[in-house]
Design an enzyme around this catalytic site. Structure first.
Site, PDB file in Angstrom:
ATOM      1  CG  ASP A  51       5.139  -9.599  -7.774  1.00 37.67           C
ATOM      2  OD1 ASP A  51       5.205  -9.181  -8.740  1.00 37.67           O
ATOM      3  OD2 ASP A  51       5.598 -11.463  -8.307  1.00 37.67           O
ATOM      4  CB  SER A  52       5.200  -4.621  -9.780  1.00 36.52           C
ATOM      5  OG  SER A  52       4.084  -4.178  -9.133  1.00 36.52           O
ATOM      6  CG  ASP A  90       1.753 -10.013  -6.330  1.00 33.89           C
ATOM      7  OD1 ASP A  90       0.469 -10.649  -7.055  1.00 33.89           O
ATOM      8  OD2 ASP A  90       1.292  -9.182  -7.142  1.00 33.89           O
ATOM      9  CE  LYS A 120      -1.280 -10.836  -8.886  1.00 34.71           C
ATOM     10  NZ  LYS A 120       0.059 -11.208  -9.130  1.00 34.71           N
ATOM     11  CD  GLU A 122       3.702 -14.352 -11.534  1.00 32.95           C
ATOM     12  OE1 GLU A 122       4.456 -14.597 -12.620  1.00 32.95           O
ATOM     13  OE2 GLU A 122       3.800 -13.335 -11.566  1.00 32.95           O
ATOM     14  CD  GLU A 189       1.623  -8.855 -16.805  1.00 32.35           C
ATOM     15  OE1 GLU A 189       2.226  -7.909 -17.258  1.00 32.35           O
ATOM     16  OE2 GLU A 189       1.597  -9.447 -15.947  1.00 32.35           O
TER      17      GLU A 189
END
Length: 275
Positions: A51-52, A90, A120, A122, A189
């Site tokens: 999602d970056s 993501d 993915k 978080e 991270e």
């Protein structure tokens, strides 16, 4: 049927990546477009449609504004451009933090519409239960602990984690809960080297570091950072190219040739047939 049928290449999948724990390091980069995916595919085990992309492709200030539609569109492009690497997409902010049933519906949509091999998510208080819910229903899940970009508004910025004892214990707890819930790998991270090694030793699935030292089972970087497309990059990034300068030079050369009317030249021009 064609006699020259292209040889089928088997994509890597969650069991292949999980089996790399403590073995050959896992190579991962982000990818958002078909041409970049094609260029990275041979060298990478995993291509992460992160999602970056909200920041590096769409110019958003953070990842919070990324939508399901954006992730699916770029996931489709990366799948078309690659054939060997495992593709992980993501789940964007707001698509999995609520009811597990809602997360499942969104994960199914991503996998069906892109053809990716995993999603993915978080970490967070409700997320381990959601990971277990998804995995039990046939969706491979990669976790993400430590610095969480989707929590930037809660944290007040992109801040490294685990700096004090309470933070260290929280990161370890997140890692164990994520792995025990059934994640096949965990992105770590923005944590110090000692904590990254501790996390890697504490869980049975591979860790993939970003700003988390060489002590992890693999590494991931944002490809645009690695290729030098921005003036500034985080401390943990190593630039392997300087494409921003190359693009600027190419654009300047093109502009010069257009203004001098030397482009297009004879080689780039169509002519009518004679006679």
């Amino acid at each position: 049927m064609s006699a020259h049928r292209e040889e089928k290449v088997r994509r890597l999948a969650a069991p292949d990546i999980a089996a790399r724990k403590g073995g050959e390091p896992i190579v991962c980069l982000t990818a958002y477009t078909a041409p970049i995916a094609a260029a990275l595919d041979e060298s990478c085990d995993v291509l992460l449609v992160g999602d970056s992309l909200g920041m590096v492709v769409h110019g958003l200030p953070n990842t919070v504004g990324v939508t399901m539609e954006m992730m699916i569109l770029h996931g489709q492009a990366v799948m078309r451009g690659s054939r060997k690497a495992m593709i992980v997409v993501d789940m964007p902010f707001g698509s999995y933090e609520g009811a597990p049933e809602e997360a499942y519906a969104n994960a199914v949509r991503i996998m069906k519409e892109t053809g990716c091999q995993a999603v993915k998510v978080e970490s967070g208080p409700t997320v381990p239960a959601t990971i277990a819910y998804l995995v039990q229903r046939g969706i491979p899940v990669m976790g993400h602990i430590g610095l969480r970009p989707q929590a930037v508004l809660v944290d007040g910025g992109f801040k490294a984690k685990g700096k004090d004892e309470a933070g260290r214990l929280k990161v370890l707890e997140e890692a164990r809960a994520t792995a025990e819930a059934g994640a096949f790998a965990v992105v770590v991270e923005g944590v110090a080297e000692g904590l990254a090694r501790e996390v890697t030793e504490a869980i049975a699935v591979p860790t993939i570091g970003i700003g988390a030292s060489a002590g992890c089972d693999g590494q991931v970087l944002v490809v645009d950072d690695m290729l030098g497309l921005f003036d500034w990059t985080p401390k943990f990034v190593r630039r392997y190219a300087d494409l921003k300068s190359e693009i600027e030079r190419a654009a300047a050369d093109y502009a010069r040739d257009v203004k001098a009317r030397t482009f297009p030249g004879e080689a780039e021009t169509y002519y009518a047939k004679k006679g």
